[in-house]
Design an enzyme around this catalytic site. Sequence first.
Site, short mmCIF file in Angstrom:
data_model
loop_
_atom_site.label_atom_id
_atom_site.label_comp_id
_atom_site.label_asym_id
_atom_site.label_seq_id
_atom_site.Cartn_x
_atom_site.Cartn_y
_atom_site.Cartn_z
CE1 TYR A 1 -3.77 2.45 0.93
CE2 TYR A 1 -2.04 3.52 2.19
CZ TYR A 1 -3.29 3.55 1.61
OH TYR A 1 -4.05 4.68 1.71
CD GLU B 1 -5.99 4.48 -1.35
OE1 GLU B 1 -6.07 4.54 -0.11
OE2 GLU B 1 -6.97 4.22 -2.08
#
Length: 390
Positions: free
Chosen positions: A108, A196
């Site tokens: 992530y 993101e």
Amino acid sequence: MKIHEYQAKALLSEFGIPVPRGGVATTPAEAKRIAAELEGKVAIKAQVYAGGRGKAGGIKVANTPEEAEKLAAQMLGTRLVTHQTTPEGVPVSKVLIEKAVSIQRELYLSIIVDGASRMPVMMASEAGGMDIEEVARVSPEKILKVYIDQAAGFQSFQRRKLAYGMNLNSTHIRPATSLMTNLYKLFQAKDCSLAEINPLVVTTDGELLALDAKLNFDDNALFRHSDIEQLHDVEQEDPLEAKANELGIKNYIKMDGNIGCMVNGAGLAMAVMDLITQAGGRPANFLDTGTVNDANRVVNAFKIFTTDPNVKAILVNIFGGITRVDVIAQGIVEAHKQMDCRLPLVIRLAGTNVDDGKRIIAESGIKFVEATDFYDAARKAVEAAKGGSK
Ligand code: ADP
Ligand code: MG
């Protein structure tokens, strides 16, 4: 402002961040053609302004171009409901067809602007993928953060801290730190509020790839990014929010209650919403009119209220400063002339030219309930919504 994954990936690519090969399709035939060009397995990905697609059936893998065509046909034209959408879901008018990747690890990586420190913060985790929200809840220590000082810039020790913190092996440290540098460059250059990559994957071939991409942009900076503004997909927005935007009401957010609120100033609007809730009701929206010097702005707000089938009563709470209460009053009267608005109306007015404002409304003969202060206004609006009808 949001954009689709395929558009975000094009921007990542422009900034040197590796993404899987792919193309966007609006018809099953196009999906088949792209899949044939890519060769081998492909992922079919619904393009919507919402995450959680994987768990909601919005990501499928096809082994052949024919299968890609069939899966695209099943997805296109439907509405996708994920845990991030309303129960009505969002329309799927485009699918991204991209090379299916053989995944070794899902990581992530993201950047947001942190309101408390007023700094961009880059976050990284070795526990990326579809359960990152759960990771953040139960083991927040697995999410590493570095705060980026705007004057000092994004430092190399910060990048290394994140890369080593994700337990990457030595061959991936350099590609990862340069990917982070590029993501930060993109974030700054395009005035993002969020960038993101979840998941950032290590493939079984040892490649580092952005498998998903989400970019949000600061609306207040869009004037200097007309290329990005053009990417906006109105279809993905709540129809009332889109209409409000079209009518020039920038600060409108649809909510699930039944009291339409027209308020000037964001702080006052928040306070009104709190008081409605305290009085046992639910606001139908957040609406900050901004400074009003044109009665038409008020008329437009009423257009939204009368279009929203959930609205059972309207609460106007205005504290005139630069905004003149008489102009607001003219707007309310004009709205009643232009549309058949039989919704119960509660009005609380104070501030600049309040006496003229009150006189204008009284002389118009419009039926309304007068409120003297905030809480009185909220209570009366909640009461009115109980018996309200159009
Ligand atoms: P969302 O976050 O909306 O669920 P993602 O793009 O992150 O959508 O995809 C969800 C999951 O689907 C990923 O974590 C990954 O496991 C899988 N996936 C997505 N794209 C691909 C791809 N091109 N090849 C293989 N698997 C993929
Ligand atoms: Mg994702």
